[in-house]
Enzyme design. Structure first.
Site, PDB file in Angstrom:
ATOM      1  N   ASP A  95       0.843  -1.197   0.000  1.00 34.28           N
ATOM      2  CA  ASP A  95       0.000   0.000   0.000  1.00 34.28           C
ATOM      3  C   ASP A  95       0.875   1.241   0.000  1.00 34.28           C
ATOM      4  O   ASP A  95       2.052   1.192   0.384  1.00 34.28           O
ATOM      5  CB  ASP A  95      -0.954  -0.009   1.193  1.00 34.28           C
ATOM      6  CG  ASP A  95      -0.236   0.174   2.519  1.00 34.28           C
ATOM      7  OD1 ASP A  95       0.657  -0.628   2.814  1.00 34.28           O
ATOM      8  OD2 ASP A  95      -0.548   1.127   3.263  1.00 34.28           O
ATOM      9  N   GLU A 160      -0.186  -0.514   5.804  1.00 33.15           N
ATOM     10  CA  GLU A 160       0.844   0.066   6.673  1.00 33.15           C
ATOM     11  C   GLU A 160       0.721   1.581   6.742  1.00 33.15           C
ATOM     12  O   GLU A 160       0.858   2.179   7.813  1.00 33.15           O
ATOM     13  CB  GLU A 160       2.235  -0.331   6.164  1.00 33.15           C
ATOM     14  CG  GLU A 160       3.369  -0.057   7.160  1.00 33.15           C
ATOM     15  CD  GLU A 160       3.904   1.366   7.074  1.00 33.15           C
ATOM     16  OE1 GLU A 160       4.583   1.801   8.038  1.00 33.15           O
ATOM     17  OE2 GLU A 160       3.652   2.047   6.053  1.00 33.15           O
TER      18      GLU A 160
END
Length: 455
Positions: A95, A160
């Site tokens: 991500d 994250e």
């Protein structure tokens, strides 16, 4: 032994760099932002599937896509090693941060573009470049055809950047997926291109939002200005007490004079990395390394107040600010948050009403520098780069490190990565220097082979 093998490994990695660029371009094309308000969820799922297929292609078996408690998808996999060999967990995340104002980008943020020897795109360094580095290192070892020198676990996170906590919950719920002797977290970086480093310290975080209220409503500044207590002025006065005249962070009850033991961060390099304007002095006493790696640091993230454009001649009845307190190892974030709240309440002038909201805290982290894996990684980095690796700190926090440390207290947790100051992670025009991907892939392959040779 590591030095003798480096030429062979480097040759393999160099030959694979065109593939690495193609893979990074494919990954960057996914708008994998773990926030449905910023990008369709299908983008994250597409990236997760791409990652799973890529690790399967290099011989990692039992690859699973697991939906975590925050709704993100984690990619996990495992390839057993020879009997008696240690198991190494390779971490990264797919991500990315939102691109922000795309007008500030010189090239499209989700299209990998080469310019002046660097590869530009959102996630090129943080953290898709690290993910590609893992794939390169495994191929350099001869996978999928050759046997792996150690057991290998892969974990690639999908949230994250949004700190949803999904992967941390998965560690607690399914520790079998993460069991390893060594954890290699690829989500940090070097102090400069070509200067290898192992991150040994991470600051934690203790954020708050402070609200100040003094009046029932706005008042005309001409009619009431002077005796009427201005909430915005009260807030400014409170915030000013959090720094002394030299710029040091000051929070009553917190030790703010720790010293960093490790590699230094030269002031001129820091000025260049941070883009400090000519004639503007750095803040605080002590060294730069002391300030950014060993001491608390208070940053004002935002203030709720009328904007300049459209503002009226009015005294403000209320104002708010979001504050970010970075907490070094050895300091408890909850204690730091308590001290910050008490400081703000005490600093409020004129009897102004103060309300402070706590945000979730993040624990600081420090790794051991005496274990065999740390020594092996330092040797591998030196062989790959041709210069000794330095122990450095990072200002950010990675909550997963603490969760893994609690769950597997005997495991060595090591941090490195392709990010360095010129990468401008989280900012417009993020980029990666491909030589960092190459050198770190060489180092990782040498490290994994070295651990296998020692068993």
């Amino acid at each position: 032994m590591v030095t003798e093998q480096s030429d062979e490994v480097r040759g393999r990695v160099a030959a694979l760099m065109p593939t690495a660029r193609e893979e990074l371009a494919a990954l960057v094309a996914f708008r994998s932002i773990a926030d449905p308000r910023q990008a369709p969820p299908e983008e994250c799922l597409g990236a997760a599937n791409w990652v799973a297929d890529a690790f399967r292609a290099v011989g990692i078996g039992d690859v699973e896509l697991i939906e975590t408690s925050d709704g993100s998808t984690a990619v996990v996999g495992h390839r057993p090693g020879p009997e008696g060999a240690p198991t190494v967990l390779l971490y990264s995340h797919y991500d990315v941060q939102p691109a922000g104002d795309e007008a500030l980008w010189e090239t499209p943020p989700f299209e990998l573009t080469e310019r002046d020897g660097r590869w530009y795109g959102r996630g090129a360094a943080d953290c898709k470049g690290n993910l590609v580095m893992h794939l390169l290192a495994l191929r350099a070892l001869g996978l999928p055809d050759a046997p792996a020198p150690v057991g290998i676990r892969v974990v690639c996170e999908g949230s994250e950047e949004m700190s949803g906590g999904g992967l941390e919950d998965l560690v607690r719920a399914r520790p079998d997926l993460f069991a390893a002797d060594v954890v290699l977290v690829a989500d940090t970086g070097n102090t400069a291109v070509g200067q290898p480093a192992v991150t040994v310290s991470l600051r934690g975080v203790a954020n708050v939002v402070v609200h100040v209220e003094t009046l029932r409503s706005q008042l005309h500044s001409g009619m009431y200005g002077g005796p009427a207590p201005d909430a915005l002025a009260a807030l400014v006065q409170m915030l000013s007490t959090l720094r002394d005249h030299g710029g040091n962070t000051v929070v009553d009850g917190l030790d703010t004079a720790q010293d960093w033991i490790g590699a230094e961060y030269p002031e001129e390099r820091f000025r260049a990395d941070a883009g400090v304007l000519d004639g503007v002095r750095l803040t605080g006493s002590g060294s730069v390394a002391d300030a950014v790696w060993a001491r608390p640091a208070l940053t004002i993230l935002g203030i709720d107040a009328p904007p300049v454009v459209g503002s009226a001649a009015a005294i403000q009845p209320r104002a708010s600010a979001r504050l970010n307190l970075r907490v070094p190892p050895g300091m408890t974030p909850v204690h730091a948050q308590d001290a910050l709240i008490a400081h703000l309440e005490k600093a409020a002038p004129w009897g102004a009403r103060v309300r402070v909201e706590r945000e979730s805290v993040g624990e600081p982290f420090r790794t051991s520098t005496t274990g065999p894996a740390y020594v092996a990684l330092s040797e591998a980095l030196a062989a790959a780069y041709g210069v000794a690796a330095s122990p450095i700190g990072e200002g950010g926090s990675i909550p997963l490190c603490n969760v893994l440390g609690d769950q597997f207290p005997d495991a060595e947790i090591l941090l490195l990565g392709v990010e360095e100051p010129a990468a401008f992670i989280h900012a417009p025009n993020e980029s990666v220097d491909p030589t960092e991907i190459e050198n770190l892939a060489v180092a990782e392959a040498l490290f994994l082979r070295s651990l296998g040779d020692r068993t």
